[in-house]
Design a protein around this motif. Structure first.
Motif, PDB file in Angstrom:
ATOM      1  N   THR A  84       0.899  -1.497   0.079  1.00 36.28           N
ATOM      2  CA  THR A  84       0.170  -0.107  -0.008  1.00 36.28           C
ATOM      3  C   THR A  84       0.961   1.151  -0.072  1.00 36.28           C
ATOM      4  O   THR A  84       2.085   1.169   0.528  1.00 36.28           O
ATOM      5  N   ILE A  85       0.415   2.087  -0.767  1.00 30.77           N
ATOM      6  CA  ILE A  85       1.184   3.426  -0.803  1.00 30.77           C
ATOM      7  C   ILE A  85       0.511   4.431  -0.107  1.00 30.77           C
ATOM      8  O   ILE A  85      -0.716   4.714  -0.046  1.00 30.77           O
ATOM      9  N   MET A  86       1.200   5.248   1.130  1.00 28.63           N
ATOM     10  CA  MET A  86       0.680   6.004   1.993  1.00 28.63           C
ATOM     11  C   MET A  86       1.649   7.416   1.971  1.00 28.63           C
ATOM     12  O   MET A  86       2.621   7.607   1.427  1.00 28.63           O
ATOM     13  N   GLY A  87       1.024   8.306   2.559  1.00 28.77           N
ATOM     14  CA  GLY A  87       1.659   9.679   2.765  1.00 28.77           C
ATOM     15  C   GLY A  87       0.829  10.867   2.603  1.00 28.77           C
ATOM     16  O   GLY A  87      -0.384  10.884   2.510  1.00 28.77           O
ATOM     17  N   HIS A  88       1.451  12.162   2.705  1.00 24.70           N
ATOM     18  CA  HIS A  88       0.818  13.238   2.855  1.00 24.70           C
ATOM     19  C   HIS A  88       0.141  13.623   1.291  1.00 24.70           C
ATOM     20  O   HIS A  88       0.547  12.983   0.269  1.00 24.70           O
ATOM     21  N   VAL A  89      -0.846  14.352   1.506  1.00 22.18           N
ATOM     22  CA  VAL A  89      -1.696  14.573   0.448  1.00 22.18           C
ATOM     23  C   VAL A  89      -0.845  15.512  -0.504  1.00 22.18           C
ATOM     24  O   VAL A  89       0.008  16.077  -0.294  1.00 22.18           O
ATOM     25  N   ASP A  90      -0.887  14.991  -2.033  1.00 23.88           N
ATOM     26  CA  ASP A  90      -0.305  15.952  -3.104  1.00 23.88           C
ATOM     27  C   ASP A  90       1.176  15.691  -3.036  1.00 23.88           C
ATOM     28  O   ASP A  90       1.865  16.108  -3.787  1.00 23.88           O
ATOM     29  N   HIS A  91       1.543  14.373  -2.305  1.00 25.15           N
ATOM     30  CA  HIS A  91       3.132  14.133  -2.518  1.00 25.15           C
ATOM     31  C   HIS A  91       3.313  13.110  -3.563  1.00 25.15           C
ATOM     32  O   HIS A  91       4.611  12.826  -3.663  1.00 25.15           O
ATOM     33  N   GLY A  92       2.247  12.511  -4.117  1.00 24.59           N
ATOM     34  CA  GLY A  92       2.584  11.856  -5.333  1.00 24.59           C
ATOM     35  C   GLY A  92       2.191  10.445  -5.208  1.00 24.59           C
ATOM     36  O   GLY A  92       2.774   9.604  -6.033  1.00 24.59           O
ATOM     37  N   LYS A  93       1.388   9.911  -4.373  1.00 24.55           N
ATOM     38  CA  LYS A  93       0.802   8.598  -4.106  1.00 24.55           C
ATOM     39  C   LYS A  93       0.211   7.921  -5.254  1.00 24.55           C
ATOM     40  O   LYS A  93       0.725   7.090  -5.994  1.00 24.55           O
ATOM     41  N   THR A  94      -0.710   8.809  -5.924  1.00 27.18           N
ATOM     42  CA  THR A  94      -1.548   8.381  -7.106  1.00 27.18           C
ATOM     43  C   THR A  94      -0.628   8.244  -8.255  1.00 27.18           C
ATOM     44  O   THR A  94      -0.437   7.291  -9.035  1.00 27.18           O
ATOM     45  N   SER A  95       0.516   9.360  -8.440  1.00 24.07           N
ATOM     46  CA  SER A  95       1.385   9.464  -9.436  1.00 24.07           C
ATOM     47  C   SER A  95       2.429   8.398  -9.532  1.00 24.07           C
ATOM     48  O   SER A  95       2.483   7.723 -10.638  1.00 24.07           O
ATOM     49  N   LEU A  96       2.563   8.071  -8.164  1.00 23.84           N
ATOM     50  CA  LEU A  96       3.514   6.960  -8.257  1.00 23.84           C
ATOM     51  C   LEU A  96       2.872   5.510  -8.807  1.00 23.84           C
ATOM     52  O   LEU A  96       3.343   4.634  -9.278  1.00 23.84           O
ATOM     53  N   LEU A  97       1.836   5.199  -8.078  1.00 24.66           N
ATOM     54  CA  LEU A  97       0.977   4.135  -8.512  1.00 24.66           C
ATOM     55  C   LEU A  97       0.737   4.103 -10.006  1.00 24.66           C
ATOM     56  O   LEU A  97       1.047   3.056 -10.519  1.00 24.66           O
ATOM     57  N   ASP A  98       0.327   5.299 -10.630  1.00 26.82           N
ATOM     58  CA  ASP A  98      -0.024   4.921 -11.957  1.00 26.82           C
ATOM     59  C   ASP A  98       1.456   5.133 -12.872  1.00 26.82           C
ATOM     60  O   ASP A  98       1.529   3.996 -13.764  1.00 26.82           O
ATOM     61  N   ALA A  99       2.367   5.529 -12.378  1.00 26.22           N
ATOM     62  CA  ALA A  99       3.685   5.478 -13.143  1.00 26.22           C
ATOM     63  C   ALA A  99       4.373   3.848 -12.900  1.00 26.22           C
ATOM     64  O   ALA A  99       4.708   3.348 -13.858  1.00 26.22           O
ATOM     65  N   ILE A 100       4.104   3.148 -11.944  1.00 22.93           N
ATOM     66  CA  ILE A 100       4.534   1.888 -11.806  1.00 22.93           C
ATOM     67  C   ILE A 100       3.606   0.984 -12.593  1.00 22.93           C
ATOM     68  O   ILE A 100       4.009   0.154 -13.382  1.00 22.93           O
ATOM     69  N   ARG A 101       2.421   1.246 -12.808  1.00 25.20           N
ATOM     70  CA  ARG A 101       1.383   0.578 -13.337  1.00 25.20           C
ATOM     71  C   ARG A 101       1.574   0.667 -14.642  1.00 25.20           C
ATOM     72  O   ARG A 101       1.869  -0.429 -15.435  1.00 25.20           O
ATOM     73  N   LYS A 102       1.666   1.818 -15.091  1.00 21.76           N
ATOM     74  CA  LYS A 102       2.287   2.109 -16.681  1.00 21.76           C
ATOM     75  C   LYS A 102       3.375   1.222 -17.246  1.00 21.76           C
ATOM     76  O   LYS A 102       3.363   0.669 -18.364  1.00 21.76           O
ATOM     77  N   SER A 103       4.285   1.442 -16.352  1.00 26.48           N
ATOM     78  CA  SER A 103       5.644   0.810 -16.982  1.00 26.48           C
ATOM     79  C   SER A 103       5.801  -0.751 -16.609  1.00 26.48           C
ATOM     80  O   SER A 103       6.729  -1.284 -17.191  1.00 26.48           O
ATOM     81  N   ASN A 104       4.988  -1.087 -15.692  1.00 26.65           N
ATOM     82  CA  ASN A 104       5.180  -2.674 -15.302  1.00 26.65           C
ATOM     83  C   ASN A 104       4.154  -3.768 -15.404  1.00 26.65           C
ATOM     84  O   ASN A 104       4.503  -4.805 -15.672  1.00 26.65           O
ATOM     85  N   VAL A 105       2.851  -3.083 -15.858  1.00 31.69           N
ATOM     86  CA  VAL A 105       1.848  -3.971 -15.982  1.00 31.69           C
ATOM     87  C   VAL A 105       1.825  -4.848 -17.211  1.00 31.69           C
ATOM     88  O   VAL A 105       2.284  -4.271 -18.223  1.00 31.69           O
ATOM     89  N   ILE A 106       1.629  -6.046 -17.066  1.00 33.73           N
ATOM     90  CA  ILE A 106       1.877  -6.971 -18.227  1.00 33.73           C
ATOM     91  C   ILE A 106       0.635  -6.732 -19.095  1.00 33.73           C
ATOM     92  O   ILE A 106      -0.480  -7.112 -18.621  1.00 33.73           O
ATOM     93  N   ALA A 107       0.762  -6.391 -20.355  1.00 30.04           N
ATOM     94  CA  ALA A 107      -0.396  -6.199 -21.271  1.00 30.04           C
ATOM     95  C   ALA A 107      -0.850  -7.452 -21.757  1.00 30.04           C
ATOM     96  O   ALA A 107      -0.148  -8.562 -21.554  1.00 30.04           O
TER      97      ALA A 107
END
Ligand code: GDP
Ligand code: MG
Length: 370
Positions: A84-107
């Motif tokens: 799980t990714i946690m942290g203060h608002v606007d520190h980039g949780k969603t961006s980090l999740l998306d970035a990992i997803r886009k670069s590593n999810v197996i199509a």
């Protein structure tokens, strides 16, 4: 088998817990006031103190239904870790999740990673990692209140330009309470005013001391925007996961947690669930709170239809009678009839509770003064 807490045993006999503990010591058993002792021992103690014991083996329907018994060690197999990714608002949780997803999810042939569900899996060096995309705090509070523990590892995101903020500290406390290891991702290092060293220094105050400073906490400097060091972060997650040796028994009825759920106009109630033990299959009868149903179809995080989902796999489930609340535990039950009975009882209980909350209190005075 049946057991009883020392304190309750003492209460039942209206004697002090100290007397029970003393008696246990005479029997060669060292016990504390909150310790569980088995029925045989309890009987022995009670008889010695001049009490009759009538132990009813009353197996609760719910317990019977969900087969809570522990899995034997030899039935356990390695499972992917859940992060799980946690942290203060606007520190980039969603961006980090998306970035990992886009670069590593197996199509997959379904083509895609466009679909968003509340959890997904990536593969790094042949090993799977499950990311759960819940607002960090909910993952740890609402779910924990229901006895669910979904996360193995917490990623604490701290923006390098902003540093430690109130929700950063909250996140640390939640992760500590849940006793999960914390990996610090110092995000936004692409920014000009990034001060990753300052973040490190600030976090030492919360006992998160970087390895290079003689501590034990893994820090990874990342940029979700520039997709910098994401593989390194995954690498560190796998390292921590290796130490955790997470296991589950894939050969039993599934159980897990509802991550999110909604009513879809066309498909009816849709729930994203995380399987935590066992294997969920299409056709299984499942219950979650007062919702129940037969699994009609399951989709993985890419939208691809799957027939079964093993431990640590997130899937979308169709077939629930109503939308189960996020954080609710779900169980696949083999005995459908018993399942319906338990649901019926839960529904009655829930209605009673709802009534208790909503019914206005009316006193005799109120009635006469109308
Ligand atoms: P969340 O509230 O923690 O989920 O944060 P978001 O992912 O929504 O990000 C908040 C803002 O920070 C957005 O405007 C992002 O574009 C920005 N942001 C996130 N990660 C980075 C990064 O690595 N570098 C920079 N420069 N901006 C980022
Ligand atoms: Mg966000």
């Amino acid at each position: 088998g049946e057991s009883i807490i020392v304190k309750s045993l003492a209460e039942k006999m209206s004697i002090s817990a100290g007397e029970v503990i003393k008696k246990l010591m005479e029997l060669g058993i060292l016990a504390t006031i909150n310790q569980e002792i088995d029925a045989d021992t309890a009987t022995l103690v009670a008889n010695d103190l001049g009490f009759q014991v009538d132990i009813k083996i009353e197996v609760d329907k719910e317990t019977m239904l969900v087969q809570e018994q522990e899995d034997a060690p030899d039935t356990l197999l390695a499972r992917p870790c859940v992060v799980t990714i946690m942290g203060h608002v606007d520190h980039g949780k969603t961006s980090l999740l998306d970035a990992i997803r886009k670069s590593n999810v197996i199509a997959t042939e379904a083509g895609g990673i466009t679909q968003h569900i509340g959890a997904y899996q990536v593969e790094h060096k042949g090993k799977k990692i499950t990311f759960v995309d819940t607002p960090g705090h909910e993952a740890f509070t609402a779910m924990r209140a229901r006895g669910a523990k979904i996360t193995d590892i917490a990623i604490l995101v701290v923006a390098a330009d902003d540093g430690v903020m109130p929700q950063t500290i909250e996140a640390i406390n939640h992760a500590r309470a849940a006793e999960v290891p914390i990996i610090v991702a110092v995000n936004k290092i692409d920014k000009e005013d990034a001060q990753p060293e300052k973040v490190k220094r600030q976090l030492t105050e919360y006992n998160l001391v970087a390895e290079e400073w003689g501590g034990e906490t893994i820090f990874v400097e990342v940029s979700a925007r520039e997709k910098q060091n994401l593989n390194e972060l995954l690498e560190m997650i796998l390292l921590v996961a290796e130490i955790g040796e997470y296991k589950a028994n894939p050969n039993r009825a599934a159980r897990g947690t509802v991550i999110e759920a909604e009513l879809d106009k066309g498909r009816g109630p849709v729930a994203t669930v995380l399987v935590q033990n066992g294997t969920l299959k299409v056709g299984d009868f499942i219950i979650a709170g007062v919702a129940y149903g037969k699994v009609r179809a399951m989709m993985d995080h890419t939208g691809r239809r799957v027939k079964k989902a093993g431990p640590s796999m997130p899937v979308e489930v169709l077939g629930f009678s109503e939308v189960p609340p996020a954080g609710e535990l779900f169980y696949a039950v083999e005995d459908e009839k018993l399942g319906k009975q338990v649901i019926g009882e839960r529904q009655v209980k829930k209605r009673e509770e709802d009534l208790k909350v909503t019914a206005p209190k009316v006193s005799l005075d109120d009635l006469f003064n109308q």
